[in-house]
Scaffold this motif. Structure first.
Motif, PDB file in Angstrom:
ATOM      1  N   HIS A  35      32.609  33.189  38.817  1.00 35.87           N
ATOM      2  CA  HIS A  35      33.838  32.805  39.842  1.00 35.87           C
ATOM      3  C   HIS A  35      34.838  31.868  39.482  1.00 35.87           C
ATOM      4  O   HIS A  35      35.821  32.359  39.868  1.00 35.87           O
ATOM      5  N   LEU A  39      40.070  35.696  38.935  1.00 34.10           N
ATOM      6  CA  LEU A  39      41.413  35.410  39.682  1.00 34.10           C
ATOM      7  C   LEU A  39      41.792  36.354  40.643  1.00 34.10           C
ATOM      8  O   LEU A  39      42.271  35.694  41.661  1.00 34.10           O
ATOM      9  N   ARG A  41      39.938  37.804  42.887  1.00 33.73           N
ATOM     10  CA  ARG A  41      39.092  37.663  43.968  1.00 33.73           C
ATOM     11  C   ARG A  41      39.758  36.400  44.498  1.00 33.73           C
ATOM     12  O   ARG A  41      40.087  36.224  45.722  1.00 33.73           O
ATOM     13  N   ARG A  42      39.939  35.388  43.855  1.00 35.53           N
ATOM     14  CA  ARG A  42      40.684  34.058  44.223  1.00 35.53           C
ATOM     15  C   ARG A  42      41.839  34.522  45.146  1.00 35.53           C
ATOM     16  O   ARG A  42      42.199  33.909  46.080  1.00 35.53           O
ATOM     17  N   ARG A  43      42.870  35.263  44.460  1.00 34.73           N
ATOM     18  CA  ARG A  43      44.264  35.506  44.952  1.00 34.73           C
ATOM     19  C   ARG A  43      43.904  36.316  46.296  1.00 34.73           C
ATOM     20  O   ARG A  43      44.636  36.237  47.270  1.00 34.73           O
ATOM     21  N   VAL A  46      42.265  33.542  49.114  1.00 41.12           N
ATOM     22  CA  VAL A  46      42.918  32.257  49.431  1.00 41.12           C
ATOM     23  C   VAL A  46      44.240  32.444  50.241  1.00 41.12           C
ATOM     24  O   VAL A  46      44.939  33.297  49.677  1.00 41.12           O
TER      25      VAL A  46
ATOM     26  N   PHE B  80      37.778  26.225  41.604  1.00 42.64           N
ATOM     27  CA  PHE B  80      37.724  27.727  41.079  1.00 42.64           C
ATOM     28  C   PHE B  80      36.130  28.326  41.210  1.00 42.64           C
ATOM     29  O   PHE B  80      36.229  29.503  41.516  1.00 42.64           O
ATOM     30  N   GLN B  82      34.512  27.957  43.766  1.00 41.48           N
ATOM     31  CA  GLN B  82      34.256  28.612  45.005  1.00 41.48           C
ATOM     32  C   GLN B  82      35.456  29.407  45.471  1.00 41.48           C
ATOM     33  O   GLN B  82      35.585  29.308  46.765  1.00 41.48           O
ATOM     34  N   ASP B  83      35.861  30.129  44.576  1.00 39.81           N
ATOM     35  CA  ASP B  83      36.910  31.033  44.878  1.00 39.81           C
ATOM     36  C   ASP B  83      38.289  30.003  45.615  1.00 39.81           C
ATOM     37  O   ASP B  83      38.887  30.853  46.497  1.00 39.81           O
ATOM     38  N   ARG B  84      38.669  29.264  45.167  1.00 43.95           N
ATOM     39  CA  ARG B  84      39.791  28.287  45.813  1.00 43.95           C
ATOM     40  C   ARG B  84      40.426  27.984  44.598  1.00 43.95           C
ATOM     41  O   ARG B  84      40.490  28.286  43.442  1.00 43.95           O
ATOM     42  N   TYR B  85      41.636  27.329  44.923  1.00 44.94           N
ATOM     43  CA  TYR B  85      42.627  27.127  44.078  1.00 44.94           C
ATOM     44  C   TYR B  85      42.641  25.413  43.698  1.00 44.94           C
ATOM     45  O   TYR B  85      43.092  25.087  42.620  1.00 44.94           O
TER      46      TYR B  85
END
Lengths: 200, 435, 532
Positions: A35, A39, A41-43, A46, B80, B82-85
């Protein structure tokens, strides 16, 4: 209860590697690492909130979003609430405070002299909306609830009516207002079929 | 200040150029100042004691600011995984977040509740931080150095603050001191949650002191010395890091280090879900920050210790000339050491955001029923190896470790449950109704 | 005692009562509007109809009679067999309910009766869910029928309970049923509004929301109120009441059924006699005189100060201490205060405080009496004074002695809802150098008191009142004392140096050890919802 009704459950036995606990730790680390470097997935997940809003991305369900409350108005512009206390009775957070009084209008009995909702205490469950017999209180899609003091977030009747003015375009009133409490008796006949089945 | 001004500053700080430019400017300024002032402090660099003091000052500043960066890193890693920034609002990529956090801690209201034991309440955070910081004295950051202007026959200077001959024994001693801070905080707060936290910390740290000590004893047997710089030099000389000799011992030390630093999965003393904030429930502002700093400093110390003991300290394979004591070799060694420490810290953080917290009985079970027996067995095996003179033999040590693992597996197989499972001394009874 | 069989179950009941009353007393929820045990039977609502076994004239066998009988009009007799759980009875209830709902406006959201309304509850239990009525409902404007009462005619079910109450209980007969058929309504004669001293009872009597109290109108919903069993301090008869309150304070007072005193009714004095509890000018802080002014003090300072003053002997006067026990005090409080005075000065004079009276006792046709004596516990205080013996004095005697300057210190308790300190009282008490005034409101005594202690109202205390007939009735606390105020009993027990919380029951038990009159209290049983 018979013997075969009983299901005896046993913890599954662990393999030798699992018993060591280390493989699972490594497995977990693998997951978190995956995870960490995902990148894309994060984009996708969020939202950069103040710049990127849900109404802009079309994800906000305005019809049933549980945001700030509003007090609806009837066609004459009067507060639709009849001060029956149903919402404050239903409220699990005890955040609705009503003071009732005799209404200044000849066609109405009771109206709220004071109607305060403590938005900070509210848990936005929507029970008030469910309980309201005249559909006067509704939750709006407004979710940006900020203030510098706690007092500002105890919304009084005027502010709640103001919220209605602000949001009626986004979320129109569900049902026409009820003002005569069934006094005319003109109900549609298909809901008033005589009850032929006798209670025993 | 008006709102648009704030907004302008905010957007300005979000630009990478501004941040990096400012950083570079500060760095340049400091370098220039250092260069200009060189004649002033040159004599100080040449003798061991003043040099140690300079190392102390520099490393203290470095570590304390590193803690701030660590907190940012922790939050970023948390984000990161947790799929956050993570924090990305203050400055470019959230780089100024530590600054904002520090400011916030300094400016927050410092509350001392009325019901606390005031002297102890004030002492506890200081003790927690100080005990963690003490450990730095013996970390051999960059081996030894002989400055170009020193005569070639002069003894090289140690980059340790203090080259104690009791070595990591001292580290053990002061490392476990930090529990005082936690226990005192729990006691002085006069709050049941804080007290639970303090008691948990005491029990936990006493329990994990043992496997830590056993793991370190193994290294002691292998190297024959307590002094960290010598242990590092030994590893550098042979090129075989102790991790390859005794991976199990490293594992013991790693787990114990996590527990001693009160890091997840061993963060029971501050378990938020159960104990509000554990021992620091009643603390606010800078006193709370000191606990925070203490935890991170402790983490850095533990990492530095493990790097020295198991990962060859400043040693890097394939880089010749590191055994030299020139100043450029020192710089390379320092960078190598710090990089290894940083990697360890990253591992600590990753572990925190991966593993769920232990239950207290599991925690005790892991220490007393698995880590301590393993440690004792490993120590015995190493003692035999040392008696036979094979302590530096990779294959013999590895074989001993492997054997141990197999034995461990066998014993685990008998218990049929993971060491972390719930009470396995419950009778195994199938409850069937009688006919 | 006759035994009747209701729904197959044998029920033993009092003789001479209707079957409906027997069923209600046996715990059956039989719907009814017009029947009330305190009023005459008219059998007009037709909701309580039942099936009854009668001898079939053809076969001579006992069998269920083909028609239904009003249970409120059928007296019990031994061996009578009736049933309510049968199809004809339920059919009847359902159809009668539908009929009652024909013109009912269904404005429960704005009706104050909602939550305790017979119509609501019976509709839920046995009424139809929908109405077949398609014509316009009759719409009747609300009527102002008296200074305290409003009539919402469109909610009325014409049970005539209110009319019968005014005819039979008060004998004043202000209300009447006028008109015929669907134009039938309750009304008053022009120029003769509903205003008798018991009129508030018609609001409680009304099974629906037709008669409403202006005082309680739109104030609260009844399900948001909690109820405390209390005894009214309005007169010396000790009418038992429910105090309906919530965290905002008292909202109304309802009669609590009491077969020995007030039965189902209370006077308007009792009904509206709670306003003083929420008066703005209540005393809120103990104050001690320093120089010429009363300065705020802490409760903790008071016991020591009072003890020093009350225990100092005087060189000139034989017994210079007096305690004035107000008839507004509970028995327990009076006992504690008397004990306190006597523990410090064994010869302290105990005085029964001012007993307010208004006019003469008023007795109504059916025996309901309004007492002239407007305090709840004169008899209780007298009993205690008699028992304790020693120097006692009546209030007038005490005033006379006070004017002569015989007292050096006195503890005066007040607690009256209305102003009671008249000029003679104030001038007499001004002669006492150390005067402790324990009262609810500021009065002329503020100028002369050395210590002023805020009292708590009866709704904020617990204890026992002994009524004019010697009946001892305990009551519960409804509200906490005002912020900064201690309950009287709590303060008195602290004066006596008794640690912990004041519990009226514990004190009463210690009193009973010395005084047998206090060993037994009378608590009327609580009736279930819609029991009458």
């Amino acid at each position: 209860m018979r013997d075969d009704d009983i299901i005896v459950l046993k913890e599954p036995e662990l393999t030798a590697a699992e018993r060591l606990y280390l493989p699972q730790i490594l497995d977990g680390l693998k997951t978190t690492l995956r995870h960490m470097f995902d990148l894309q997935r994060r984009r996708a997940v969020v939202h950069q909130y103040p710049e990127q809003k849900r109404e802009d991305t079309g994800e906000l369900r305005t019809a049933n979003y549980h945001g700030v409350h509003r007090l609806n108005k009837d066609p004459d512009g009067r507060v639709a609430c009849v001060a029956c206390f149903m919402c404050s009775t239903a409220c699990p957070a005890h955040c609705i405070h009503i003071e009732a009084g005799e209404s200044p209008w000849p066609d109405r009995e009771k109206y709220p002299v004071k109607f305060d909702i403590d938005e900070l205490r509210c848990i936005y469950c929507g029970m008030c909306e469910e309980a309201c017999p005249v559909d006067a209180i509704e939750l709006t899609p407004l979710y940006e609830l900020v203030s510098c003091t706690r007092e500002e977030l105890i919304l009084d009747k005027e502010k709640l009516l103001q919220v209605y003015e602000e949001t009626k375009a986004v979320k129109p009133r569900k049902n026409p207002p009820v003002t005569d409490y069934g006094l005319t008796g003109r109900q549609s006949l298909d809901v008033a079929q005589p009850n032929v089945e006798r209670k025993v | 200040m008006t709102d648009p001004t704030i907004k302008r500053i905010e957007t300005l700080l979000r630009k990478p150029g501004v941040i990096f430019g400012a950083g570079a400017a500060i760095l340049l300024l400091v370098t220039a100042l250092l260069a200009l002032a060189f004649p002033l402090y040159k004599p100080l660099l040449s003798a061991q004691f003043p040099f140690s003091m300079i190392v102390l000052a520099v490393m203290l500043a470095l570590i304390l600011s590193a803690t701030a960066v660590c907190i940012l890193a922790e939050r970023k890693i948390a984000g990161f995984t947790q799929d956050r920034y993570g924090p990305n609002r203050v400055g470019f990529w959230g780089l100024l977040q530590p600054l904002a956090d520090g400011l916030k801690f300094l400016l927050k209201e410092d509350i001392i509740p009325r019901h606390v034991d005031k002297p102890l309440f004030l002492l506890a955070p200081a003790l927690a931080l100080a005990a963690s910081l003490l450990g730095f004295a013996i970390i051999p950051w960059a081996g030894q150095v002989r400055w170009p202007w020193m005569p070639p026959d002069a003894p090289p200077l140690s980059t340790q603050v203090a080259n104690l001959n009791v070595g990591f024994l001292y580290l053990l001693a002061v490392g476990s001191l930090s529990v005082y801070g936690v226990v005192l905080a729990g006691y002085a707060s006069n709050n049941k949650y804080a007290f639970y936290g303090g008691m948990r910390a005491a029990a936990q740290i006493i329990s994990y002191e043992l496997p830590l000590g056993l793991g370190l004893l193994v290294v002691l047997l292998v190297s024959g010395t307590l002094q960290l710089d010598q242990i590092v030099q030994q590893q550098a000389a042979t090129g075989v890091w102790n991790i390859f000799l005794h991976p199990v011992a490293f594992f013991l030390v790693l787990v114990s280090a996590l527990a001693e630093a009160n890091r997840a999965p061993f963060d029971l003393p501050e378990a938020e879900q159960e104990l509000v904030g554990g021992y620091h429930t009643e603390y606010s502002a800078m006193k709370f920050a000191m606990f925070f700093l203490g935890e991170y400093v402790h983490m850095i110390t533990s990492s530095a210790l493990m790097v020295a003991l198991f990962f060859g300290g400043w040693h890097v394979w394939g880089l010749p000339g590191l055994e030299n004591v020139t100043w450029w070799a020192m710089l390379v060694k320092l960078v190598a050491y710090l990089t290894k420490v940083a990697l360890f810290i990253a591992l600590f953080m990753l572990v925190r955001w991966t593993l769920p917290r232990f239950r207290f009985d599991q925690l005790m079970r892991v220490a007393w029923q698995s880590l301590v027996p393993i440690g004792v067995a490993l120590l015995a095996a190493t003692a035999v190896l040392t008696y036979l003179g094979w302590q530096h033999n990779v294959w013999a040590s590895l074989a001993a470790n492997l054997l141990l693992l197999v034995v461990l597996l066998r014993s685990a197989a008998r218990s049929k449950r993971p060491v972390t499972a719930r009470q396995d001394d419950l009778p195994e009874v199938d409850v069937r109704p009688t006919a | 005692m006759p035994k009747i069989i209701i729904d197959g179950q044998t029920v033993e009941c009092r003789s001479g009562i209707p079957v409906l009353q027997a069923a209600l007393e046996a715990g059956l929820a039989v719907p009814h509007y017009c029947y009330h045990p305190g009023l005459s039977v008219v059998a007009s609502c037709r909701l309580c109809l039942m099936e009854m076994k009668m001898r079939d004239p053809k076969t001579g066998q006992m069998d269920w009679a083909p028609k239904l009988f009003p249970s409120c009009q059928t007296p019990v007799r031994d061996g009578l067999e009736v049933r309510f759980c049968s199809d004809p009875v339920r059919d009847n209830q359902q159809h009668v309910m539908e009929y009652y709902l024909l013109n009912h406006p269904l404005d429960c959201p704005v009706c104050d009766k909602a939550g305790e309304c017979y119509l609501q509850d019976y509709t839920e239990a046995s009424g139809p869910a929908t109405s077949r009525m398609v014509e316009d409902k009759t719409k009747n404007p609300k009527k102002d029928i008296g200074p305290h009462t409003l009539l919402y005619q469109d909610r009325c079910v014409l049970c005539s309970r209110c009319v019968r109450f005014c005819d039979e209980i008060t004998g004043s007969g202000e209300l009447a049923v006028v008109g015929r058929g669907s134009r039938c309504e309750i009304d008053v004669l022009p120029g003769q509004p509903l205003q008798n001293p018991l009129q508030g009872n018609v609001v409680d009597l009304c099974p629906v929301g037709a008669l409403l109290d202006k005082d309680f109108l739109f104030k609260q919903r009844v399900w948001l109120l909690r109820s405390a069993r209390s005894v009214s301090p309005a007169d010396s008869r000790g009418q038992t009441i429910w105090i309906d309150y919530n965290e905002a304070g008292i909202h109304r007072i309802r009669p609590r059924y009491n077969e020995k005193v007030n039965e189902w009714w209370i006077t308007d004095e009792a009904r509206f006699g709670w306003k003083h509890v929420h008066r703005r000018d209540r005393l809120r802080q103990p104050r001690i005189r320093q120089g010429t002014a009363l300065q705020p003090a802490r409760w903790e300072e008071l016991p020591a100060l009072l003890r020093t003053w009350f225990s100092q002997p005087s060189p000139t006067v034989p017994n210079p201490i007096a305690a004035i026990l107000s008839p507004m005090l509970t028995c327990e409080e009076a006992w504690l205060l008397a004990k306190f005075a006597r523990s410090l000065a064994p010869q302290a004079t105990l005085v029964l405080g001012h007993v307010p009276t208004v006019g003469q006792d008023q007795t109504y046709p059916k025996g309901f009496t309004i007492k002239a004596e407007k305090c709840p516990n004169r008899r209780g205080v007298e009993t205690i004074l008699q028992h304790l013996g020693g120097p006692t004095a009546s209030f007038q005697e005490f005033l006379g002695q006070a004017v002569e300057g015989r007292f050096r210190a006195a503890y005066v308790t007040g607690g009256y809802p209305n102003a009671w300190v008249m000029d003679p009282i104030a001038t007499a008490l001004a002669k006492i150098p150390f005067l402790v005034v324990h009262d609810l409101f500021p009065s002329a005594l503020d100028a002369v008191a050395a210590v002023q202690i805020p009292g708590s109202a009866w709704a904020e205390r617990e204890g026992t009142f002994m009524n004019c007939d010697g009946l001892l009735q305990p009551f519960e606390r409804a509200l906490p004392p005002l912020e900064g105020v201690k309950a009287d009993g709590q303060f008195f027990s602290e004066l006596l140096g008794q640690p912990g919380l004041f519990r009226a029951r514990t004190v009463r038990e210690t009193m009973a050890a010395e005084l047998p009159q206090f060993s037994e209290v009378f608590i009327p049983r609580d009736l279930p919802k819609h029991a009458h």
